[in-house]
Design a protein around this motif. Structure first.
Motif, PDB file in Angstrom:
ATOM      1  N   ALA A   9       0.839  -1.206   0.000  1.00  0.00           N
ATOM      2  CA  ALA A   9       0.000   0.000   0.000  1.00  0.00           C
ATOM      3  C   ALA A   9       0.871   1.252   0.000  1.00  0.00           C
ATOM      4  O   ALA A   9       0.605   2.213  -0.731  1.00  0.00           O
ATOM      5  N   LYS A  10       1.923   1.232   0.807  1.00  0.00           N
ATOM      6  CA  LYS A  10       2.787   2.424   0.873  1.00  0.00           C
ATOM      7  C   LYS A  10       3.530   2.629  -0.434  1.00  0.00           C
ATOM      8  O   LYS A  10       3.700   3.758  -0.891  1.00  0.00           O
ATOM      9  N   SER A  11       3.961   1.518  -1.046  1.00  0.00           N
ATOM     10  CA  SER A  11       4.683   1.690  -2.308  1.00  0.00           C
ATOM     11  C   SER A  11       3.756   2.233  -3.382  1.00  0.00           C
ATOM     12  O   SER A  11       4.201   2.828  -4.359  1.00  0.00           O
ATOM     13  N   LEU A  12       2.442   2.020  -3.196  1.00  0.00           N
ATOM     14  CA  LEU A  12       1.490   2.552  -4.170  1.00  0.00           C
ATOM     15  C   LEU A  12       1.130   3.997  -3.873  1.00  0.00           C
ATOM     16  O   LEU A  12       0.298   4.580  -4.564  1.00  0.00           O
ATOM     17  N   GLY A  13       1.722   4.543  -2.808  1.00  0.00           N
ATOM     18  CA  GLY A  13       1.535   5.966  -2.554  1.00  0.00           C
ATOM     19  C   GLY A  13       0.658   6.290  -1.365  1.00  0.00           C
ATOM     20  O   GLY A  13       0.326   7.458  -1.152  1.00  0.00           O
ATOM     21  N   ALA A  14       0.268   5.292  -0.570  1.00  0.00           N
ATOM     22  CA  ALA A  14      -0.594   5.567   0.574  1.00  0.00           C
ATOM     23  C   ALA A  14       0.232   6.012   1.770  1.00  0.00           C
ATOM     24  O   ALA A  14       1.312   5.476   2.013  1.00  0.00           O
ATOM     25  N   THR A  15      -0.280   6.981   2.510  1.00  0.00           N
ATOM     26  CA  THR A  15       0.389   7.364   3.761  1.00  0.00           C
ATOM     27  C   THR A  15       0.194   6.232   4.759  1.00  0.00           C
ATOM     28  O   THR A  15      -0.598   5.322   4.545  1.00  0.00           O
ATOM     29  N   THR A  39      -3.540   5.948   5.658  1.00  0.00           N
ATOM     30  CA  THR A  39      -4.368   5.389   4.576  1.00  0.00           C
ATOM     31  C   THR A  39      -4.083   3.901   4.419  1.00  0.00           C
ATOM     32  O   THR A  39      -5.004   3.100   4.235  1.00  0.00           O
ATOM     33  N   ALA A  40      -2.817   3.549   4.468  1.00  0.00           N
ATOM     34  CA  ALA A  40      -2.465   2.140   4.318  1.00  0.00           C
ATOM     35  C   ALA A  40      -3.126   1.325   5.410  1.00  0.00           C
ATOM     36  O   ALA A  40      -3.688   0.258   5.156  1.00  0.00           O
ATOM     37  N   PHE A  45      11.726   0.926   2.557  1.00  0.00           N
ATOM     38  CA  PHE A  45      11.262   0.168   3.710  1.00  0.00           C
ATOM     39  C   PHE A  45      12.402  -0.194   4.650  1.00  0.00           C
ATOM     40  O   PHE A  45      12.183  -0.649   5.758  1.00  0.00           O
ATOM     41  N   PRO A  98       8.509   6.122   1.961  1.00  0.00           N
ATOM     42  CA  PRO A  98       8.208   5.247   0.821  1.00  0.00           C
ATOM     43  C   PRO A  98       7.084   5.769  -0.070  1.00  0.00           C
ATOM     44  O   PRO A  98       7.186   5.697  -1.294  1.00  0.00           O
ATOM     45  N   HIS A  99       6.023   6.314   0.556  1.00  0.00           N
ATOM     46  CA  HIS A  99       4.864   6.642  -0.275  1.00  0.00           C
ATOM     47  C   HIS A  99       5.105   7.873  -1.131  1.00  0.00           C
ATOM     48  O   HIS A  99       4.318   8.169  -2.014  1.00  0.00           O
ATOM     49  N   ILE A 157       7.690   4.853  -6.524  1.00  0.00           N
ATOM     50  CA  ILE A 157       8.322   3.691  -7.140  1.00  0.00           C
ATOM     51  C   ILE A 157       7.302   2.563  -7.178  1.00  0.00           C
ATOM     52  O   ILE A 157       6.705   2.224  -6.163  1.00  0.00           O
ATOM     53  N   PHE A 178      -4.556  -6.802  -2.601  1.00  0.00           N
ATOM     54  CA  PHE A 178      -5.397  -6.671  -1.417  1.00  0.00           C
ATOM     55  C   PHE A 178      -6.605  -7.588  -1.547  1.00  0.00           C
ATOM     56  O   PHE A 178      -7.423  -7.432  -2.450  1.00  0.00           O
ATOM     57  N   PHE A 192      -6.600   1.825  -6.261  1.00  0.00           N
ATOM     58  CA  PHE A 192      -6.006   2.295  -5.010  1.00  0.00           C
ATOM     59  C   PHE A 192      -4.899   3.338  -5.190  1.00  0.00           C
ATOM     60  O   PHE A 192      -4.985   4.432  -4.632  1.00  0.00           O
ATOM     61  N   PRO A 193      -3.851   3.039  -5.988  1.00  0.00           N
ATOM     62  CA  PRO A 193      -2.788   4.053  -6.130  1.00  0.00           C
ATOM     63  C   PRO A 193      -3.300   5.345  -6.763  1.00  0.00           C
ATOM     64  O   PRO A 193      -2.744   6.411  -6.494  1.00  0.00           O
ATOM     65  N   VAL A 228      -5.366   7.354  -3.943  1.00  0.00           N
ATOM     66  CA  VAL A 228      -4.538   8.057  -2.960  1.00  0.00           C
ATOM     67  C   VAL A 228      -3.826   9.236  -3.619  1.00  0.00           C
ATOM     68  O   VAL A 228      -3.342  10.129  -2.923  1.00  0.00           O
ATOM     69  N   ARG A 229      -3.799   9.252  -4.941  1.00  0.00           N
ATOM     70  CA  ARG A 229      -3.247  10.424  -5.631  1.00  0.00           C
ATOM     71  C   ARG A 229      -4.341  11.412  -5.998  1.00  0.00           C
ATOM     72  O   ARG A 229      -4.126  12.335  -6.756  1.00  0.00           O
ATOM     73  N   PHE A 251       0.008   3.688 -12.039  1.00  0.00           N
ATOM     74  CA  PHE A 251       0.213   5.109 -11.712  1.00  0.00           C
ATOM     75  C   PHE A 251       1.450   5.682 -12.411  1.00  0.00           C
ATOM     76  O   PHE A 251       1.958   6.730 -12.040  1.00  0.00           O
TER      77      PHE A 251
END
Ligand SMILES: Nc1ncnc2c1ncn2[C@@H]1O[C@H](COP(=O)(O)OP(=O)(O)OP(=O)(O)O)[C@@H](O)[C@H]1O
Ligand SMILES: [Mg+2]
Lengths: 424, 366
Positions: free
Chosen positions: A325-331, A334-335, B60, B80-81, B85, B95, B106-107, B110-111, B158
């Motif tokens: 989730a974080k790598s997809l941009g979630a804080t 949010t994650a 990470f 990371p977010h 990448i 998920f 999802f990505p 969040v954007r 994304f």
């Protein structure tokens, strides 16, 4: 294959019997063996669970005692119109006299008095006092019985008492249930009891409300603990797990008493607050023998039942989901909220059902730390079972509690889905 | 080996070290520069620190020492977010409580992307991996290969400039894996994405990459395009790790220009190209690929050294013959010959002489 089924007619086994039947026969033996294996448990459950519950449900409506003890009076009373305001006829009085004589000889007159007293407080003394003299009644030659009975006790001249006897003469009654929901049978059918006599509905509401509060407190406290447990390395997690389970190894009474010591007005917490200066010595907090005390103590006692299912569900969620989730941009938030939390809902659901159902029927802790304001409906049930001996009412209350739990369970299934509950 | 890292790479590891426990270095002095659009594979045995490097790049794990730069900017302190990448995990990490379309959304959500734009991108990403019809399903309703494609689509939807993949094909069967290898490289090149790919399958590394970094012991042992890596390994670890390899041990007795003579432990001599040896008397491991060994005397160079060998086993593999020999005391010496009409099938027990061109035989560190 397909052309075989196309020809129609049953498929035959090698020996010519229809395949379905030989399959059923083969399976029946397996089923029998499985049944034998679980037979002891089934028997145990039948004897220790299903039969008592059935008996309880039966007791909550059973009312045979009136017709059994006063058979003639019940028949004679059948055509009396209670709303006329007149007393029943002489025949009814004579029948009552005869019944009372037999009842007094068999010593059952006080029992029927006690039974009717639940519905009409005071009526038991009528039976008790009359019963003492009833042994000497000369049923054939005595009379007229109307004057004789009223002479013994004025109560026989009150149509209300006769109405009670008439109303509760059928062998099955809704009286216990009406009583349990603060109603009674009045001249025009079911009616609410006066405000001052209403106890059970408020108690039920309080029980539900407090159980809900306890469940919510457990969720809030257990979630972070379960999370830490699930994310620690195995060895430390096991250590912490022992701490979580420790309460299970201590007696319930000891734990509850410990809360008494902590929370009472001269107790540890008040002492500390006074010592720090947060609370004045003359205004020590009342945090026990009320709802607060019950909620605190029961949250503590039921906490493990919330932590364990949550923990076992969280353990199955790999940390890569959060990373993904974080790598997809979630804080971080949010994650957690969109990815981690939804996956823990089955654990929360399982824990909540467990805690709520345990809480709703809890008895010892509210009895010890609840005072008058913090007791549960189960305490009233216990009172009627062991002190007032009104088992019918206790059964009705129990049946209502059972119904509430089943309804909540059904609602949960509709809203969240019961297959969404995971214990591991 | 640790040549200075050029500063103009898109991704740069500059003297990066990493320790988890404060006692051992899992990554020791990593220097690596990846150009924009490059497909780089990290290859190495289990525990060599590949995942750790990827995790440091994704944010990470933090590097204990050194700088990681992305597009010229140090990213050590970027969470990371915010790194933007894309990442494909080994177990896909789709998920489970969301449908495929929700996973891909999802990505974008969040954007804070608008709905219509989102749907268009999701559709394009699904079509790209040929999974357009599966948007409404849950991950558990897909096969492994399909999940893998969705994971890829989610990492790309994304439009990141850099995608990291940690053994994404590890769970797939051989056939599907080969198909996916092709699809992934194709996608990466078409979209012009810089890719860092981790695997411990060397075939995968050789067939997919522009460059392969061979990891061992927390260091890059060699960074080279696949053909150089296979044909010109720079040390015996790489020679051993990549492809099938024959090793003979001995001492350098003579160096003349770009050839040398090695005397094996049983006294026989052979010709080799000196790579990691600099002086006479040094111990060395000589490495020869099985398909470069010659036993037909006519094909050997005039005056080349030959070795005596005994055939131990002959295996018919269809397109090739695989023959196991005993050479200079080594029972595991393998040669491979193409199945051609004029090739002699060796019999066990047969005594032969083998040789090779000096440039195919590399004298490496012992
Ligand atoms: N979270 C951690 N804490 C402590 N040590 C770790 C941790 N993660 C990895 N290591 C250690 O770091 C070393 C490198 O691990 P890493 O996961 O990077 O290897 P890898 O090259 O990805 O191996 P594989 O091919 O098996 O995935 C290993 O020795 C491992 O035990
Ligand atoms: Mg790894």
């Amino acid at each position: 294959m397909s052309d075989m089924t196309d020809t129609g007619g049953p498929v035959l086994a090698a020996d010519g019997t229809p395949l379905k039947r030989s399959l059923a026969r083969a399976l029946r033996r397996q089923k029998m063996r499985a049944l034998m294996l679980i037979a002891p448990l089934l028997l145990f459950i039948l004897i220790s669970f299903i039969l008592p519950v059935a008996d309880m449900l039966y007791r909550s409506v059973q009312n045979g005692i009136v017709t059994e003890t006063l058979p003639r009076s019940v028949v004679a009373l059948a055509d009396w119109d209670a709303n006329s305001g007149d007393l029943p006829s002489e025949a009814v009085f004579a029948a009552m006299a005869a019944d009372l004589k037999d009842a007094a000889a068999a010593k059952t007159h006080t029992k029927v008095g006690t039974r009717l007293n639940y519905e009409n407080p005071g009526i038991s003394s009528l039976f008790r006092k009359t019963g003492r003299k009833a042994k000497k009644f000369d049923v054939e030659n005595g009379g007229p019985w109307k004057e004789a009975l009223i002479d013994i006790n004025k109560g026989w001249g009150d149509p209300d008492n006769w109405r009670t006897i008439q109303t509760y003469s059928p062998p099955v009654t809704a009286g216990y249930f009406l009583n349990a929901v603060d109603m009674r049978v009045g001249p025009d059918g079911a009616e609410s009891r006066p405000e001052s006599e209403q106890i059970y509905m408020n108690l039920l509401k309080r029980t539900l409300w407090m159980s809900l509060t306890i469940t919510v407190c457990c969720i809030l406290l257990a979630y972070p603990v379960a999370w830490i447990l699930a994310n620690l390395p195995m060895r430390q997690a096991n250590m912490l797990m022992i701490l979580v389970l420790l309460p299970f190894w201590t007696s319930l009474l000891v734990r509850t008493s410990a809360w008494k010591i902590l929370l009472q007005q001269q107790g540890v917490i008040n002492d500390i607050l006074v010592w720090i200066g947060l609370v004045d010595d003359s205004a020590r907090l009342v945090i026990i023998n009320n709802q607060f005390g019950t909620i605190v103590a029961m949250t503590h006692i039921l906490l493990p039942f919330m932590i364990l299912p949550m923990y076992s569900v969280m353990q199955t969620i790999p940390p890569t989901y959060l990373r993904a989730a974080k790598s997809l941009g979630a804080t971080d938030w949010t994650a957690f909220w969109r990815v981690y939390f939804p996956q823990t809902i089955p654990g929360i659901g399982a824990g909540s059902i467990l805690v709520f159902i345990l809480a709703i029927g809890y008895y010892i802790t509210p009895a010890l730390v609840g005072g008058t304001k913090g007791t549960f409906i189960s305490n009233q049930i216990a009172f009627h079972i062991s002190s007032s001996l009104n088992w019918g009412l206790a059964s009705a209350l129990g049946a209502i509690l059972l119904a509430v739990v089943l309804v909540l369970y059904w609602a949960y299934d509709k809203i969240v889905g019961i297959d969404n509950v995971k214990l591991g | 080996m640790a040549e200075a890292v050029s500063d103009d790479g898109f991704v740069v590891f500059d003297r990066v070290q990493k320790s988890y426990d404060g006692e051992t270095l899992v990554v020791k002095d990593l220097n690596l520069s990846i150009a924009k659009g490059e497909f780089l594979t990290m290859l190495g045995p289990s525990g060599s620190g590949k995942t750790t490097c990827l995790m440091m790049l994704a944010g990470f794990e933090t590097a204990t020492h050194g700088d990681i730069r992305l597009g010229g900017q140090p990213i050590n302190n970027i969470p990371p977010h915010k790194r933007g990448i894309g990442m494909v995990f080994q177990n896909y990490a789709l998920f489970p409580h969301m449908t495929i379309a929700e996973n891909l959304a999802f990505p974008l959500e969040v954007r804070k992307m608008g709905k219509s734009e989102r749907e268009e991108k999701i559709k394009r990403a699904l079509d790209m991996v040929e999974m357009g019809a599966f948007g409404g399903r849950r991950p558990s309703q897909l096969s492994g290969g399909q999940q893998q494609r969705i994971a890829l689509a989610r990492a790309l939807v994304f439009e990141p400039e850099l995608v990291l993949m940690d053994e994404p094909l590890g769970a797939l069967d051989k056939q599907l894996r080969e198909k996916m290898q092709f699809e992934i490289t194709d996608l990466a090149h078409n979209l012009g994405i810089t890719t860092v790919y981790v695997t411990h399958d060397q075939t995968e590394a050789l067939t997919m990459s522009d460059n392969v970094a061979v990891f061992d012991d927390g260091r890059i042992q060699q960074l080279a395009p696949p053909d150089l890596l296979y044909e010109k390994p720079e040390n015996s670890f790489v020679a051993q790790f990549i492809g099938e390899n024959n090793t003979l041990e001995g001492i350098v007795t003579e160096i003349t220009g770009d050839t040398c003579v090695v005397r094996l432990d049983d006294g026989e001599e052979l010709d080799a190209t000196p790579i990691n040896v600099s002086k006479v008397g040094e111990r060395t491991k000589v490495s020869i690929r099985p398909e470069r060994v010659e036993y037909n005397k006519e094909r050997l160079q005039e005056g080349a050294h030959t070795l005596k060998a005994e055939v131990l086993e002959f295996i018919y593999m269809g397109d090739i013959f695989r023959t196991r020999l005993r050479v200079a005391g080594n029972d595991e010496f393998i040669i491979k010959t193409r199945n051609a009409p004029d090739v002699e099938r060796l019999q066990p027990g047969q005594q032969i002489e083998i040789g090779w061109l000096p440039q195919d035989c590399r004298a490496l560190d012992a």
